[in-house]
Write a protein that holds these residues in place. Structure first.
Motif, PDB file in Angstrom:
ATOM      1  N   THR A  67     -25.019  42.167  -5.777  1.00 35.66           N
ATOM      2  CA  THR A  67     -23.947  43.037  -6.259  1.00 35.66           C
ATOM      3  C   THR A  67     -23.534  42.690  -7.685  1.00 35.66           C
ATOM      4  O   THR A  67     -23.352  43.573  -8.526  1.00 35.66           O
ATOM      5  N   VAL A  68     -23.383  41.406  -7.979  1.00 29.45           N
ATOM      6  CA  VAL A  68     -22.939  40.970  -9.309  1.00 29.45           C
ATOM      7  C   VAL A  68     -24.101  40.937 -10.293  1.00 29.45           C
ATOM      8  O   VAL A  68     -23.947  41.233 -11.475  1.00 29.45           O
ATOM      9  N   GLY A  69     -25.288  40.597  -9.800  1.00 31.39           N
ATOM     10  CA  GLY A  69     -26.453  40.523 -10.672  1.00 31.39           C
ATOM     11  C   GLY A  69     -26.556  39.184 -11.374  1.00 31.39           C
ATOM     12  O   GLY A  69     -25.747  38.266 -11.181  1.00 31.39           O
ATOM     13  N   ASN A  74     -27.034  38.644 -22.105  1.00 29.08           N
ATOM     14  CA  ASN A  74     -27.265  40.052 -22.450  1.00 29.08           C
ATOM     15  C   ASN A  74     -26.549  41.002 -21.509  1.00 29.08           C
ATOM     16  O   ASN A  74     -26.494  42.208 -21.760  1.00 29.08           O
ATOM     17  N   ARG A  75     -25.976  40.491 -20.413  1.00 27.02           N
ATOM     18  CA  ARG A  75     -25.155  41.309 -19.524  1.00 27.02           C
ATOM     19  C   ARG A  75     -23.663  41.062 -19.768  1.00 27.02           C
ATOM     20  O   ARG A  75     -22.824  41.534 -19.014  1.00 27.02           O
ATOM     21  N   GLY A  76     -23.362  40.278 -20.809  1.00 30.65           N
ATOM     22  CA  GLY A  76     -21.977  40.074 -21.208  1.00 30.65           C
ATOM     23  C   GLY A  76     -21.350  38.779 -20.731  1.00 30.65           C
ATOM     24  O   GLY A  76     -20.202  38.476 -21.093  1.00 30.65           O
ATOM     25  N   PHE A  77     -22.062  37.996 -19.930  1.00 28.97           N
ATOM     26  CA  PHE A  77     -21.496  36.742 -19.432  1.00 28.97           C
ATOM     27  C   PHE A  77     -21.517  35.685 -20.533  1.00 28.97           C
ATOM     28  O   PHE A  77     -22.418  35.659 -21.380  1.00 28.97           O
ATOM     29  N   GLN A  78     -20.522  34.815 -20.505  1.00 26.06           N
ATOM     30  CA  GLN A  78     -20.369  33.791 -21.526  1.00 26.06           C
ATOM     31  C   GLN A  78     -20.400  32.399 -20.904  1.00 26.06           C
ATOM     32  O   GLN A  78     -20.267  32.242 -19.690  1.00 26.06           O
ATOM     33  N   LYS A  79     -20.557  31.387 -21.757  1.00 25.23           N
ATOM     34  CA  LYS A  79     -20.518  30.012 -21.268  1.00 25.23           C
ATOM     35  C   LYS A  79     -19.076  29.607 -20.999  1.00 25.23           C
ATOM     36  O   LYS A  79     -18.198  29.781 -21.841  1.00 25.23           O
ATOM     37  N   ALA A  80     -18.857  29.069 -19.815  1.00 19.84           N
ATOM     38  CA  ALA A  80     -17.521  28.639 -19.399  1.00 19.84           C
ATOM     39  C   ALA A  80     -17.697  27.567 -18.326  1.00 19.84           C
ATOM     40  O   ALA A  80     -18.763  27.453 -17.708  1.00 19.84           O
ATOM     41  N   PRO A  81     -16.647  26.751 -18.077  1.00 26.35           N
ATOM     42  CA  PRO A  81     -16.775  25.703 -17.062  1.00 26.35           C
ATOM     43  C   PRO A  81     -16.889  26.291 -15.657  1.00 26.35           C
ATOM     44  O   PRO A  81     -16.176  27.234 -15.308  1.00 26.35           O
ATOM     45  N   ASN A  82     -17.818  25.733 -14.879  1.00 28.51           N
ATOM     46  CA  ASN A  82     -17.913  26.156 -13.485  1.00 28.51           C
ATOM     47  C   ASN A  82     -17.000  25.289 -12.612  1.00 28.51           C
ATOM     48  O   ASN A  82     -16.162  24.544 -13.121  1.00 28.51           O
ATOM     49  N   THR A  89     -23.531  29.520 -18.325  1.00 28.57           N
ATOM     50  CA  THR A  89     -23.359  30.948 -18.539  1.00 28.57           C
ATOM     51  C   THR A  89     -22.935  31.597 -17.225  1.00 28.57           C
ATOM     52  O   THR A  89     -23.621  31.479 -16.216  1.00 28.57           O
ATOM     53  N   GLY A  90     -21.772  32.221 -17.256  1.00 21.47           N
ATOM     54  CA  GLY A  90     -21.219  32.815 -16.038  1.00 21.47           C
ATOM     55  C   GLY A  90     -20.244  31.901 -15.320  1.00 21.47           C
ATOM     56  O   GLY A  90     -19.826  32.210 -14.193  1.00 21.47           O
ATOM     57  N   GLY A  91     -19.867  30.790 -15.937  1.00 18.96           N
ATOM     58  CA  GLY A  91     -18.891  29.898 -15.317  1.00 18.96           C
ATOM     59  C   GLY A  91     -17.616  30.641 -14.945  1.00 18.96           C
ATOM     60  O   GLY A  91     -17.068  31.376 -15.760  1.00 18.96           O
ATOM     61  N   GLY A  92     -17.152  30.450 -13.721  1.00 18.46           N
ATOM     62  CA  GLY A  92     -15.973  31.156 -13.222  1.00 18.46           C
ATOM     63  C   GLY A  92     -16.310  32.197 -12.180  1.00 18.46           C
ATOM     64  O   GLY A  92     -15.453  32.585 -11.378  1.00 18.46           O
TER      65      GLY A  92
END
Length: 376
Positions: A67-69, A74-82, A89-92
């Motif tokens: 569902t989320v992919g 390139n899909r807009g996700f950024q680096k953030a702490p998990n 990339t996609g942390g959170g």
């Protein structure tokens, strides 16, 4: 007394727009976003937008990863702490999965949740208190949150503001539930429409609000299982002064989770106590621009006043304002700029005269001070 910390997960019964289809049931959960940075909020927004409004017919399966992919730049996700503090990339995004999982655990029906993987002892975030609820998802490693719906047709709504990630699950005939997300999705109500329905700001875009009335959106349960109703709420921007914010946080912590029974009087000075250096208070600007020890504490009294002033069953005992001396910007009107002074005996106090009890919650998130009052 309903205990609450910023890390506490509150599970709710959703009362909004009681459906005509009596077979429908609603389950919901939320997790806090305290301390989340812009990149994490961006990633959460993309994930909730992808899930919001998802319909799972009877007998079908749901996959979070499908569902989320993929969580790629390139899909807009950024680096953030998990969830264990590592920048990815996609942390959170896993917080969105955890919120959904908490809601799924409430479903009283036949759904088969596939085995999940959690952060366990490596979890060092604050959005869940039980590490068994800190779900890991990883698209490339095929670590997923998935389940099969063997109960009835189901719709998942997810949305978020600057305070919480929310999930609501509708099971049964009525699948036209309200959805709000960071972006927009077909079939979902806009955040402004929902704000109009609620009479309050749920988007966290920086508007000061004070609301009272039906409080039908979320009603957390009390210790005895009774549903709790949102009776009043308010927020204000504390400004960028770190010393002021530190004093505000100390006072908000003192007021937070205060419960009043019928006839009880709330005294700001009694609850907060003296604003002395030995208690952690520092010199900062007060409501008239003077530097005093504990400057900023009156903002907590002001947000509390904004939350209670339109409530039923509240009788003001003592209240003073800065009046014409007020020269700050945390409230729009000087009539709402409450003045308190412990040493001078200048207090803000009120009596609760309703049935049951009310509980006051005050907390600071990203420089904003919030007050929410629930009744039981």
């Amino acid at each position: 007394m309903l205990k609450r910390t910023l890390a506490l997960i509150l599970v709710f019964t959703l009362l909004a727009a009681v459906p005509t289809a009596l077979a429908s049931e609603y389950y919901s959960a939320r997790t806090p976003l305290a301390g989340s940075g812009k990149a994490k909020l961006n990633n959460i927004g993309l994930a909730v937008e992808a899930i919001n409004g998802t319909y799972i017919p009877y007998g079908e399966s749901f996959s979070f990863n499908e569902t989320v992919g993929r969580r790629t730049t390139n899909r807009g996700f950024q680096k953030a702490p998990n969830g264990r503090g590592v920048m990815v990339t996609g942390g959170g995004v896993a917080q969105v999965a955890s919120t959904l999982y908490l809601a799924l655990l409430q479903v009283r029906g036949d759904i088969e949740i596939d085995p999940v993987k959690t952060y366990g002892s490596r979890f060092n975030d604050n959005y869940v208190t039980d590490v068994s609820h800190a779900i890991i998802t990883d698209y490339d490693a095929d670590i997923d949150l998935s389940f099969t719906n063997n109960e009835d047709d189901m719709t998942i709504d997810m949305w978020a503001n600057d305070k919480y990630v929310y999930c609501s699950i509708t099971v049964g005939e009525d699948t036209d539930s309200v959805g709000v997300s960071f972006g927009s999705s077909e079939g979902s109500a806009s955040s402004s429409n929902v704000r109009d329905l609620l009479g309050m700001d749920i988007t966290g875009q920086g508007t000061q609000y004070a609301s009272s009335g039906s409080g039908w959106f979320f009603t957390p349960e009390g210790d005895d299982g009774d549903e709790r109703e949102l009776l009043g709420s308010a927020s204000l921007d504390c400004g960028g002064d770190k010393k002021v914010l530190g004093n505000v946080e100390l006072a908000a912590e003192s007021v937070n989770d205060t419960t009043l029974e019928d006839g009880d009087v709330f005294s700001f000075n009694e609850v907060v106590g003296p604003r002395y250096k030995k208690y952690g208070y520092v010199e900062a600007i007060n409501g008239r621009g003077a530097k005093v020890t504990g400057g900023g504490v009156a903002q907590v009294a002001s947000v509390l006043w904004l939350a209670v002033k339109d409530m039923d069953d509240i009788s003001i005992v003592e209240k003073s304002t800065y009046g014409s001396k007020y020269n700050q910007s945390y409230v729009d009107s000087s009539s709402d700029a409450i003045l308190t002074d412990y040493s001078a005996g200048r207090d803000f106090s009120f009596r609760y005269t309703g049935d049951g009890s009310i509980t006051i919650y005050t907390y600071v998130t990203d420089g904003w001070l919030y007050c929410e009052i629930y009744g039981e």
